[in-house]
Scaffold this motif. Structure first.
Motif, mmCIF file in Angstrom:
data_model
loop_
_atom_site.group_PDB
_atom_site.id
_atom_site.type_symbol
_atom_site.label_atom_id
_atom_site.label_comp_id
_atom_site.label_asym_id
_atom_site.label_seq_id
_atom_site.Cartn_x
_atom_site.Cartn_y
_atom_site.Cartn_z
ATOM 1 N N GLU A 183 0.831 -1.212 0.000
ATOM 2 C CA GLU A 183 0.000 0.000 0.000
ATOM 3 C C GLU A 183 0.861 1.255 0.000
ATOM 4 N N GLU A 184 0.365 2.309 -0.634
ATOM 5 C CA GLU A 184 1.136 3.549 -0.770
ATOM 6 C C GLU A 184 1.459 4.178 0.576
ATOM 7 N N ASN A 185 0.586 4.027 1.556
ATOM 8 C CA ASN A 185 0.795 4.680 2.851
ATOM 9 C C ASN A 185 1.617 3.832 3.822
ATOM 10 N N LYS A 186 2.183 2.715 3.374
ATOM 11 C CA LYS A 186 2.985 1.845 4.244
ATOM 12 C C LYS A 186 4.405 2.382 4.411
ATOM 13 N N GLY A 187 5.048 1.947 5.507
ATOM 14 C CA GLY A 187 6.484 2.174 5.651
ATOM 15 C C GLY A 187 6.874 3.281 6.601
ATOM 16 N N SER A 188 8.171 3.573 6.591
ATOM 17 C CA SER A 188 8.763 4.607 7.438
ATOM 18 C C SER A 188 8.634 5.969 6.773
ATOM 19 N N LEU A 189 9.070 7.005 7.476
ATOM 20 C CA LEU A 189 9.075 8.342 6.879
ATOM 21 C C LEU A 189 9.937 8.365 5.615
ATOM 22 N N LEU A 190 11.065 7.628 5.666
ATOM 23 C CA LEU A 190 11.969 7.572 4.515
ATOM 24 C C LEU A 190 11.256 6.985 3.293
ATOM 25 N N THR A 191 10.616 5.827 3.464
ATOM 26 C CA THR A 191 9.997 5.184 2.302
ATOM 27 C C THR A 191 8.772 5.954 1.806
ATOM 28 N N LYS A 192 8.049 6.589 2.712
ATOM 29 C CA LYS A 192 6.878 7.368 2.288
ATOM 30 C C LYS A 192 7.302 8.575 1.445
ATOM 31 N N GLU A 193 8.382 9.248 1.859
ATOM 32 C CA GLU A 193 8.861 10.392 1.087
ATOM 33 C C GLU A 193 9.485 9.934 -0.227
ATOM 34 N N ILE A 204 11.599 6.891 -14.988
ATOM 35 C CA ILE A 204 11.458 5.489 -14.582
ATOM 36 C C ILE A 204 10.017 5.017 -14.755
ATOM 37 N N SER A 205 9.836 3.707 -14.713
ATOM 38 C CA SER A 205 8.495 3.107 -14.725
ATOM 39 C C SER A 205 8.241 2.517 -13.341
ATOM 40 N N PHE A 206 7.642 3.317 -12.471
ATOM 41 C CA PHE A 206 7.480 2.956 -11.059
ATOM 42 C C PHE A 206 6.217 2.127 -10.867
ATOM 43 N N VAL A 207 6.361 0.964 -10.210
ATOM 44 C CA VAL A 207 5.212 0.070 -9.993
ATOM 45 C C VAL A 207 4.751 0.074 -8.537
ATOM 46 N N GLY A 208 5.360 0.917 -7.690
ATOM 47 C CA GLY A 208 4.927 1.023 -6.303
ATOM 48 C C GLY A 208 5.776 0.217 -5.337
ATOM 49 N N ASN A 209 5.239 0.002 -4.154
ATOM 50 C CA ASN A 209 5.950 -0.752 -3.117
ATOM 51 C C ASN A 209 5.978 -2.250 -3.448
#
Length: 334
Positions: A183-193, A204-209
């Motif tokens: 999910e997009e809202n998962k993770g630490s402050l680092l991964t969310k930013e 890039i072709s970003f597919v998410g987490n």
């Protein structure tokens, strides 16, 4: 193409380093390998008929227990330092070592220098994928930076995309962010930013987490993460592969005649599985973001991984990847 080789780096140096270089020199006549280290020890395993291997004698070497930055600054005559300086001065085009990882990272960053516009270089490795969709995936950072910023992870995505495209011929590489949920809202402050920067990155072709359990299943061509997490995942993959083979071997040898007969019948299949999980055939880890290719292979590397790493460096140099990246980041900064 001229590749500077730290012949004294690694647990099996210089014998296995030299053997791997000899094999590569025989196959790639367009590559000159310049071996830095104790000349008498290097010559013991050398094929003197090869004209594309040169030796530069050095009396010092950087040990595995040496402090990385201090050893680079104080051991001026060490094989790794002399090899790195030759790349900095334009005498050779790439640096390869199986030695002290921290020292090699310091040599790449402090002696050869970062690309303009790259905040922190990262270590990129190539791993086998068990998916029908792709045969390999790339992960960066594998431990160059224990502490990373969102900017670093975003730059790793661009670097990894270009590597997958130029070296492995993947036309439109997909990029996933390693996280503890999809999910997009998962993770630490680092991964969310970092997620938001990756989402807005037009290169890039970003597919998410993506989750760690899906890495070997071909979830993305390039997986980006901070160096602390990446190194932990690398060690987990290595340990799991070794443990699996040990469990299978013990199951065959410790369970009677039927198991041994079954193991004999499955011998070719088990060898195929071992080969599939052996990521050393894809070469070493690339210190990405410096002005020339700097490649690190495993400290326990034998001749075969050394050969594969030289082949990898040759492909990098032939693809003109670094020139394109230098141009890209210079323009991005302006």
């Amino acid at each position: 193409m001229r590749i500077a080789v730290d012949a004294m780096g690694g647990d099996n140096a210089p014998s296995e380093i030299v053997k791997g270089c000899v094999k590569a020199a025989r196959e790639f006549s367009d590559v000159t390998l310049v071996l830095y280290g104790k000349e008498d020890l290097i010559r013991e395993g050398l094929d003197e008929s090869l004209t594309n291997i040169e030796i530069v004698h050095t009396d010092e070497k950087i040990l595995s227990e040496d402090d990385p930055v201090r050893s680079i600054r104080r051991k001026k005559e060490a094989s790794m330092v002399k090899a790195a300086l030759s790349v900095k001065n334009g005498e050779n085009h790439a640096l390869f070592s199986a030695g002290n990882t921290g020292a090699l990272l310091a040599a790449g960053t402090l002696l050869i220098g970062r690309m303009k516009g790259v905040d922190r270089p990262g270590l990129l490795g190539t791993f086998p994928s068990l998916s029908d969709k792709r045969s390999v995936f790339h992960m960066i950072d594998l431990g160059a930076n224990a502490d990373s910023k969102p900017l670093n992870i975003n730059q790793y995505a661009t670097l990894g995309t270009q590597y997958a495209r130029h070296v492995h011929g993947i036309e439109f590489p997909t990029v996933g962010l390693l996280n503890n949920g999809t999910e997009e809202n998962k993770g630490s402050l680092l991964t969310k930013e970092a997620y938001q920067l990756l989402k807005d990155n037009k290169e890039i072709s970003f597919v998410g987490n993506v989750e760690a359990r899906e890495l070997l299943n071909g979830v993305a061509d390039v997986v980006v993460t901070d160096g602390f997490t990446g190194n932990a995942v690398l060690k987990t993959i290595e340990g799991t592969a070794l443990s699996m083979m040990t469990v299978l071997k013990n199951s065959i040898y410790n369970n009677g005649v039927k198991a041994k007969v079954g193991g004999l019948l499955l011998k070719d299949s088990l060898k195929g599985m071992k080969d599939l999980l052996d990521y050393s055939k894809y070469g070493g880890a690339v210190l990405f973001g410096v002005k020339a290719p700097v490649i690190k292979t495993h400290g326990s590397a034998t001749a075969e991984p050394v050969y594969h790493t030289i082949r990898q460096i040759r492909e990098m140099l032939d693809s003109k990847l670094l020139e394109e990246l230098i141009t890209y980041f210079e323009h991005a900064e302006n």
